[in-house]
Design a protein around this motif. Structure first.
Motif, PDB file in Angstrom:
ATOM      1  N   CYS A 158     -40.370  29.599  62.854  1.00 47.49           N
ATOM      2  CA  CYS A 158     -40.941  28.691  61.853  1.00 47.49           C
ATOM      3  C   CYS A 158     -39.961  27.558  61.571  1.00 47.49           C
ATOM      4  O   CYS A 158     -38.779  27.804  61.331  1.00 47.49           O
ATOM      5  N   CYS A 176     -38.814  28.070  57.608  1.00 50.61           N
ATOM      6  CA  CYS A 176     -37.963  29.165  57.130  1.00 50.61           C
ATOM      7  C   CYS A 176     -37.257  29.944  58.237  1.00 50.61           C
ATOM      8  O   CYS A 176     -36.397  30.776  57.959  1.00 50.61           O
ATOM      9  N   CYS A 223     -46.622  31.449  60.299  1.00 50.95           N
ATOM     10  CA  CYS A 223     -45.419  32.106  59.818  1.00 50.95           C
ATOM     11  C   CYS A 223     -45.816  33.236  58.859  1.00 50.95           C
ATOM     12  O   CYS A 223     -46.489  32.998  57.861  1.00 50.95           O
ATOM     13  N   CYS A 257     -43.689  32.413  55.216  1.00 48.68           N
ATOM     14  CA  CYS A 257     -44.035  31.322  54.287  1.00 48.68           C
ATOM     15  C   CYS A 257     -45.466  30.831  54.451  1.00 48.68           C
ATOM     16  O   CYS A 257     -45.934  29.981  53.700  1.00 48.68           O
TER      17      CYS A 257
END
Ligand SMILES: [Zn+2]
Length: 203
Positions: A162, A165, A179, A182
């Motif tokens: 991702c 994050c 993801c 998140c």
């Protein structure tokens, strides 16, 4: 009775064992890494295949690992990390060549936007991001620069993190990743076995 070691002259591509007589210094220029010289006689310092360069009169012992090719050729399948994105191409550092792991490889490859997919890709970043791990085919070689392609079901991104994050993205659609941490969605040109790569890599 003293048994003298065999003084058979070395033959190209024959197997030599450590300590085996290979010839004399008048005959060959011995390789420092794989042979040693005693009183003008050349002996193998490791076990492997005898390699004689007739033109240069050089003799050396090559191990089978060294015989395993570690250079890149057209048609090879490589796995690499995306190092940079440009407007119309990306740069990749090869991690494996034909499933053999490359340490500190200095090989670099480029993929042009037209060689990513059968489908039209408008922007490079809809297909790849920096740090993605991708599988690609070598299409062309030009002075140590390799042109790669990810056209085809088995080629493309095999692992992606991702961009927000850093968690590993999960496949949720043909070219869509999500993801799990998140919730962000990202686009990639993914390989059929994205995040399920089962090949055994070899050193
Ligand atoms: Zn995330």
């Amino acid at each position: 009775m003293v048994i003298l070691p065999s003084k058979k002259p070395a033959k190209h591509n024959d197997i030599a064992f450590t300590g085996q007589y290979l010839g004399v210094v008048e005959e060959y220029l011995p390789d420092e890494e794989s042979t040693f010289v005693e009183e003008g006689q050349i002996f193998a310092s490791k076990t492997g295949l005898i390699s004689i360069n007739d033109e240069k009169r050089e003799i050396e012992i090559k191990t089978l690992q060294e015989e395993n090719r570690k250079t890149v050729e057209v048609g090879d399948i490589v796995i690499g990390t995306v190092m940079f994105l440009r407007k119309f191409s990306i740069g990749i550092n090869f991690n494996t060549i034909n499933q053999k792991i490359q340490f500190n490889s200095s090989y670099m490859g480029n993929i042009h936007v037209s060689q990513i997919s059968n489908q039209y890709i408008e922007k490079i970043k809809d297909a790849f991001q920096i740090t993605d791990i991708i599988r690609a085919k070598v299409d062309k070689e030009n002075a140590n620069e390799y042109t790669l392609s990810t056209v085809g079901k088995n080629l493309g991104v095999i692992h992606a993190d991702c961009s927000i994050c850093g968690s590993t993205l999960k496949k949720v659609g043909l070219n869509k990743l999500k993801c799990p941490f998140c919730g962000s969605f990202e686009k990639r040109k993914i390989a059929a076995d994205y995040d399920e790569v089962l090949v055994r890599l070899r050193f």
